[in-house]
Design a protein around this motif. Structure first.
Motif, short mmCIF file in Angstrom:
data_model
loop_
_atom_site.label_atom_id
_atom_site.label_comp_id
_atom_site.label_asym_id
_atom_site.label_seq_id
_atom_site.Cartn_x
_atom_site.Cartn_y
_atom_site.Cartn_z
N PHE B 97 11.28 66.50 70.04
CA PHE B 97 11.87 65.28 69.48
C PHE B 97 13.07 65.52 68.58
O PHE B 97 13.90 64.64 68.42
CB PHE B 97 10.82 64.49 68.71
CG PHE B 97 9.86 63.81 69.62
CD1 PHE B 97 10.18 62.59 70.18
CD2 PHE B 97 8.66 64.39 69.95
CE1 PHE B 97 9.31 61.96 71.05
CE2 PHE B 97 7.78 63.78 70.81
CZ PHE B 97 8.10 62.56 71.37
N LEU B 98 13.13 66.69 67.96
CA LEU B 98 14.26 66.88 67.04
C LEU B 98 15.31 67.83 67.60
O LEU B 98 16.49 67.63 67.39
CB LEU B 98 13.75 67.42 65.69
CG LEU B 98 12.81 66.49 64.93
CD1 LEU B 98 12.43 67.11 63.59
CD2 LEU B 98 13.44 65.12 64.71
N ARG B 99 14.89 68.86 68.32
CA ARG B 99 15.89 69.85 68.73
C ARG B 99 16.44 69.61 70.13
O ARG B 99 17.62 69.76 70.37
CB ARG B 99 15.29 71.25 68.64
CG ARG B 99 15.04 71.64 67.21
CD ARG B 99 14.90 73.13 67.06
NE ARG B 99 14.46 73.46 65.72
CZ ARG B 99 13.96 74.64 65.38
NH1 ARG B 99 13.84 75.57 66.30
NH2 ARG B 99 13.60 74.89 64.15
N ASN B 159 21.62 50.03 66.48
CA ASN B 159 22.05 51.22 67.20
C ASN B 159 22.43 50.89 68.63
O ASN B 159 23.38 51.40 69.18
CB ASN B 159 20.95 52.28 67.18
CG ASN B 159 20.54 52.63 65.77
OD1 ASN B 159 21.39 52.76 64.90
ND2 ASN B 159 19.25 52.75 65.53
N ALA B 230 23.88 63.74 66.48
CA ALA B 230 22.67 63.50 65.69
C ALA B 230 21.94 62.22 66.11
O ALA B 230 20.78 62.04 65.80
CB ALA B 230 23.03 63.42 64.22
N ARG B 231 22.65 61.34 66.80
CA ARG B 231 22.00 60.08 67.19
C ARG B 231 21.20 60.20 68.48
O ARG B 231 20.66 59.23 68.97
CB ARG B 231 23.08 59.00 67.34
CG ARG B 231 23.76 58.64 66.04
CD ARG B 231 24.83 57.58 66.25
NE ARG B 231 26.05 58.15 66.80
CZ ARG B 231 27.13 58.46 66.07
NH1 ARG B 231 27.12 58.26 64.79
NH2 ARG B 231 28.19 58.98 66.62
N ALA B 232 21.16 61.40 69.03
CA ALA B 232 20.51 61.58 70.32
C ALA B 232 19.03 61.23 70.30
O ALA B 232 18.33 61.53 69.34
CB ALA B 232 20.68 63.03 70.77
N SER B 233 18.59 60.56 71.34
CA SER B 233 17.15 60.35 71.53
C SER B 233 16.92 60.23 73.03
O SER B 233 17.86 60.01 73.79
CB SER B 233 16.68 59.09 70.80
OG SER B 233 17.25 57.96 71.41
N TRP B 234 15.66 60.35 73.44
CA TRP B 234 15.40 60.42 74.88
C TRP B 234 15.82 59.16 75.62
O TRP B 234 16.33 59.23 76.74
CB TRP B 234 13.93 60.72 75.15
CG TRP B 234 13.58 62.13 74.82
CD1 TRP B 234 12.76 62.54 73.82
CD2 TRP B 234 14.06 63.32 75.44
NE1 TRP B 234 12.70 63.91 73.78
CE2 TRP B 234 13.48 64.43 74.77
CE3 TRP B 234 14.93 63.57 76.49
CZ2 TRP B 234 13.73 65.75 75.12
CZ3 TRP B 234 15.18 64.89 76.85
CH2 TRP B 234 14.59 65.96 76.18
N ASP B 235 15.67 57.99 75.00
CA ASP B 235 16.04 56.78 75.75
C ASP B 235 17.56 56.71 75.96
O ASP B 235 18.03 56.30 77.02
CB ASP B 235 15.48 55.51 75.10
CG ASP B 235 15.51 55.56 73.59
OD1 ASP B 235 16.02 56.57 73.05
OD2 ASP B 235 15.03 54.61 72.96
N LEU B 237 19.51 59.32 76.13
CA LEU B 237 19.82 60.35 77.11
C LEU B 237 19.51 59.88 78.52
O LEU B 237 20.21 60.22 79.47
CB LEU B 237 19.03 61.62 76.80
CG LEU B 237 19.49 62.34 75.54
CD1 LEU B 237 18.52 63.45 75.18
CD2 LEU B 237 20.88 62.91 75.74
N PHE B 238 18.49 59.10 78.63
CA PHE B 238 18.12 58.56 79.93
C PHE B 238 19.25 57.72 80.50
O PHE B 238 19.67 57.89 81.65
CB PHE B 238 16.84 57.73 79.80
CG PHE B 238 16.36 57.14 81.09
CD1 PHE B 238 16.14 57.95 82.19
CD2 PHE B 238 16.13 55.78 81.19
CE1 PHE B 238 15.69 57.40 83.38
CE2 PHE B 238 15.68 55.23 82.38
CZ PHE B 238 15.47 56.04 83.48
#
Lengths: 403, 376, 189
Positions: B97-99, B159, B230-235, B237-238
């Motif tokens: 989740f973080l890296r 966001n 830094a704003r990256a998250s899985w959704d 990225l999807f």
């Protein structure tokens, strides 16, 4: 053909992993709430105590004590608020450790008396050891724009307080910290354009931290002065006030910046019995020309010193600020200048929970016969609420007001 | 020239061999960059306050995937975060989740911007073309500024609103360019000039917003424009992945046509390429990719300019190889930048967009000075 | 005259200091939870007969306490009036979960073979305190019932209290010495 197949395979694989992220909303639950219905009953608590005392419980003594606390003091129910980011924030056990990411929340925590729970801070808090003697020495996890999430995770806080919007907004923080069971609350805790919001937020934080009494005490104190100012200025003629500010990234530009009716400084000036000349503007931070100010002929000019937190160390700085502001303006004929009614005040006076000092100060400038000494108000705020000594020798308004 | 004396078949065999060697080198380069991406990603995943070794990182990722797939029903009925609370250890959660999100974002964004840059340079036959010069970045910046400054205080879904706005305006600018070229004829010159005009227009509009904005919000805008992973998250990225996986194969299909374009419009037409169509389609696809990337990262436009050039210097101008190569190279540059953006004295960060420039420019200049060949 | 004025001022200061100290010590003890658990039971139970044991949880509500009573070998637990969900028996151990109650009654059957001592521990769930149960009407062997010293709560707060009281006394003692010295000095001068 092979390409197409591998294409579909990769898509399917990644797609299936990604599907998972759809719903946030996570429930950790009250310790000992075995049926998970968010209501810790006497029976559940008793059975957990029995199991623990028999040496075969799932809960540690630490968790069991949390459960007992929730049962005895919260009626067995979690505490829930809706934060400023419109997120439902629920805590299931007493908050014992906090990471605070703004000096505004640090001030609120001191007022509530919970500064000892703070384990992590932002760089801004570090910069003010005078106001946050303990907190400023805690681990710094980042700035307003970037934090090290891993550092926060390492500190294992129960609660993270951040702004509702902005680079490190509550939504983003929750995105990062939910997987670790860290609760995030999004509160500004500074005076926003919605004046009442800060009190609301302060109370919500108090609910999460079980410090409602301390929040009430502050609110009563604040309202006391507000009512006195309100009653005093009722029916009195309002002098024309022009508020401007310097410093910061915008202030360095040649134009003169002011506050429109939507801005909080405008509201405070109005509450303090002044009549801002920027009434006609629709933008929040209108830029005006020197000539326009000359034509409007304000009785009072207030100059907010950008970035000045808690006053100047000497009188030279604010004096220079006023002198610089007047260079090339040709404002000699303005009432405010003629009567020597141009005042420099620190930026911070209208911002945080101490804004009542700003309001009283503005009221005293607009109506010198007001029988409240603004310095006393500030002193009370520092000594009774922030619990730090009033820093003698700080210049909180220049030139000083005749009392 | 002695070669002329060699008979036809021998000559063609030699040319074929030469060609194969040439192609082999290009494929080697692509292969090597892929390996490098994986290695650098592994290194990046070990950096952080928690000491997690590179082998642990790989094993967490390796065993994490089946763990996720086995518990799909739990994840679907609960959520990914509940899943991590229940099934993941702290180390696993930190990696997943973080890296990983910023690393995957660096890779996807690098690929996207590298490819978009190559495509745009091919479309307008100009070495200076990039998402920056064609106004797309500044349009996205304006969209974000609009959301940040006018939406200040608008907390719900902020966001998403920022990203959607940035995406929308980035596409707007390319539609305007498209419209102008349809009206005026699809020539590289119109596209570039229209792009530059739009860049100035959107920059000015952003300036206006900043001028009247609250200081805090203005600072946010400036920070957004620097670009950050830094704003990256899985959704997010999807979404980014979907955009890339749709657009990039389509661009690749057009790579031969882009090669033809580089020989000049007339030549391309004589080879049976529908020049206008190719130009418009490729331009729109590249815009879509750029928009899909920078709406989440902020403007990291520099990669789009530099990655294609560097690869062109190394493997030549054949778009069939150049496009994937510059994508991978973009990923390497962005990944390396994201490592350097995290100086040892945490918690201070340098925006990755700035590091990219500091990292890319010396490499770029070195290559320009070393090579004497003309590339355009 | 002047000297006496100084003296009385010193006494006032001393008194004020002591008063403040006493007040502070008072506030320190006023924390939630129980102050201890005591047991009362007949001193000489008749072998083979049933008798009643009473546990008193000292303190004010809210109270959440866990108690483990260990009854001597040969003794037998019979019944309790405590809520059925809130106790459990395991061998010679009787476990009680006490929620907002100050008294527990349970019955045991004494062994025919002899007398032994009851032991018990308690853990307060609302404060950091825990300790062993003190007996009032002990079942101790021998004729001279030596009552277990009142609750020996372990951690922080009580320790702090003791420390604070000692400190106060020491400081007060020093003050008295100081005062006397001064007085003498005054006389000499």
């Amino acid at each position: 053909m092979r390409n197409v197949l591998s294409y579909i395979l990769v898509m399917g694989l990644i797609g299936s992993t990604m599907l998972l992220t759809v719903m946030p909303a996570i429930a950790i639950g009250i310790p000992g709430d075995d049926d998970g219905n968010d209501n810790l009953t006497e029976k559940e608590l008793a059975s957990n105590i029995l199991n623990y005392m028999l040496g075969e419980g799932d809960l540690s003594l630490y968790e069991l004590r949390d459960a007992a606390h929730v049962y005895a003091h919260w009626n067995g129910m979690p505490r829930t608020i809706v934060d400023t980011a419109e997120r439902t924030v629920t805590i299931y056990k007493p908050v014992k450790t906090i990471v605070a990411l703004s000096s505004d929340s640090a001030r609120a925590l001191r007022i509530l008396g919970d500064e000892d729970k703070v384990v992590g801070i932002s760089e801004t808090i570090k910069k003010h050891p005078y106001y946050f003697p303990e907190m400023s020495h805690r681990k710094s996890v980042g700035t307003w724009k970037e934090v090290d999430w891993e550092e926060i995770v390492a500190l294992e806080p129960d609660l993270l307080i951040t702004y509702a919007t902005g680079s490190i907004n509550a939504d983003l923080a929750a995105d990062k910290l939910d997987p670790f069971g860290i609760t995030v609350v999004g509160l500004y805790l500074y005076v926003t354009d919605e004046y009442e919001q800060i009190f609301d937020e302060h109370e919500k934080l108090a609910i999460l931290l079980e410090k409602e009494e301390a929040a009430d005490k502050y609110l009563k104190w604040h309202d006391g002065y507000e009512t006195r100012v309100h009653d005093f200025i009722a029916g009195k003629e309002k002098p024309k006030v022009f508020m401007t500010y310097t410093g910061g990234s915008i202030g360095k530009i040649m134009e003169i910046a002011s506050y429109g009716p939507d801005a909080i400084d405008y509201t405070l000036c109005d509450k303090a019995g002044g009549s801002p000349i920027t009434e006609v503007f629709s933008t929040k931070y209108p830029k005006v020309s020197a000539e326009w100010v000359l034509r409007e002929n304000p009785d009072i000019i207030i100059l907010k010193g950008g970035g000045v937190f808690g006053g100047w160390d000497n009188e030279t700085e604010p004096a220079n600020l006023i002198a610089q502001t007047l260079v090339g303006k040709n404002w000699g004929d303005i009432n405010a200048i003629e009567n020597n009614k141009i005042y420099a005040v620190p930026w911070s006076i209208t911002n945080g929970l101490e804004h009542i000092y700003g309001e009283v100060l503005l009221a005293k400038i607009c109506h010198p016969e007001l029988d409240i000494d603004p310095t006393e108000v500030y002193k009370e705020f520092l000594e009774d609420f922030l619990r730090v000594e009033y820093p003698e020798g700080k210049v909180l308004v220049y030139p000083s007001l005749a009392s | 020239m002695p070669e002329l004396k060699i008979n036809g078949t021998e000559k063609s065999a030699e040319i074929k061999a030469e060609y194969k060697k040439f192609i082999g080198r290009k494929i080697m380069f692509i292969f090597a960059t892929t390996i490098l991406v994986i290695i650098i990603a592994g290194i990046a995943a070990t950096l952080g306050p928690h000491q997690i070794s590179i082998t642990e990182v790989y094993s967490i990722v390796w065993y994490g995937i089946p763990k996720i797939l086995q518990n799909l029903d739990f994840i679907l009925t609960h959520s990914f975060k509940d899943f991590s609370l229940t099934y993941f250890t702290k180390e696993e959660s930190i990696i997943w989740f973080l890296r990983l999100p910023p690393i995957v974002m660096a890779i996807l964004a690098g690929i996207g911007l590298g490819i978009a840059g190559t495509t745009m340079q091919g479309v307008v036959r100009n070495p200076l073309a990039s998402p920056y010069t064609l106004g797309i970045s500044s349009a996205a910046g304006f969209g974000a500024a609009l959301a940040i400054i006018l939406g200040a205080g608008l907390a719900t879904g902020q966001n998403i609103i920022i990203a959607v706005n940035a995406f929308f305006f980035a596409l707007c600018s390319s539609f305007i360019i498209y419209g102008i070229s349809r009206y005026k004829g699809v020539s590289p010159e119109t596209m570039i000039l229209a792009g530059i005009a739009l860049m100035y227009l959107f920059s000015a509009m952003t300036g206006v917003l900043q001028y009247f904005g609250e200081e805090k919000a203005v600072a946010e805008v400036v920070y957004w424009m620097f670009g950050s992973l830094a704003r990256a998250s899985w959704d997010k990225l999807f979404v980014m992945f979907i955009v890339l996986i749709i657009c990039i194969p389509l661009i690749m299909l057009k790579s031969w046509d882009l090669n033809a374009l580089s020989a000049g419009d007339e030549r391309a037409k004589s080879l049976g390429v529908n020049v206008d169509r190719t130009r418009v389609v490729c331009f729109m696809l590249a815009s879509l990719v750029t928009a899909g990337v920078i709406c989440f990262t902020g403007t990291i436009g520099f990669i789009g300019l530099v990655a294609p050039h560097m690869c062109r210097m190394i493997i030549g101008g054949d778009n069939r190889y150049l496009i994937p190569a510059s994508g991978l190279f973009g990923a390497i540059v962005l990944l390396s930048a994201s490592i350097l953006a995290r100086p040892p004295i945490a918690p201070s960060f340098i925006p990755v967009g700035l590091v990219t420039a500091f990292l890319g420019v010396p490499m770029f200049l070195y290559l320009i000075l070393r090579r004497r060949k003309e590339f355009w | 005259m002047e000297k006496r004025g100084k003296m009385s001022w010193k006494i006032v200061t001393l008194l004020l200091f002591l008063a403040t100290a006493a007040f502070l010590a008072g506030t320190v003890t006023a924390i939630p939870g129980t102050d201890g658990v005591t047991r009362s039971a007949p001193a000489d139970p008749i072998p083979g007969a049933e008798f009643e044991v009473k546990l008193t949880i000292n303190g004010e509500r809210p109270l959440v306490v866990g108690i483990v009573e260990t009854i001597p070998e040969g003794f037998e637990f019979v019944s309790t009036s405590h809520h059925p969900d809130q106790y459990d028996v395991s061998g010679q151990k009787i476990i009680f979960a006490v929620i907002n109650e100050t008294e527990i009654l349970y019955r045991v059957k004494a062994s025919s073979s002899g007398v032994d001592s009851f032991t018990g521990t308690w853990i307060d769930m609302l404060s950091q305190k825990e300790g062993s149960i003190a007996g009032t009407g002990g079942l101790e062997e021998g004729s001279t019932p030596t009552p277990t010293p009142a609750t020996t709560p372990t951690p922080e707060v009580p320790c702090f209290e003791a420390f604070f009281t000692t400190l106060t006394l020491v400081i007060a003692g020093r003050f008295v010495v100081l005062l006397r010295n001064n007085e003498e000095g005054g006389r000499v001068g």
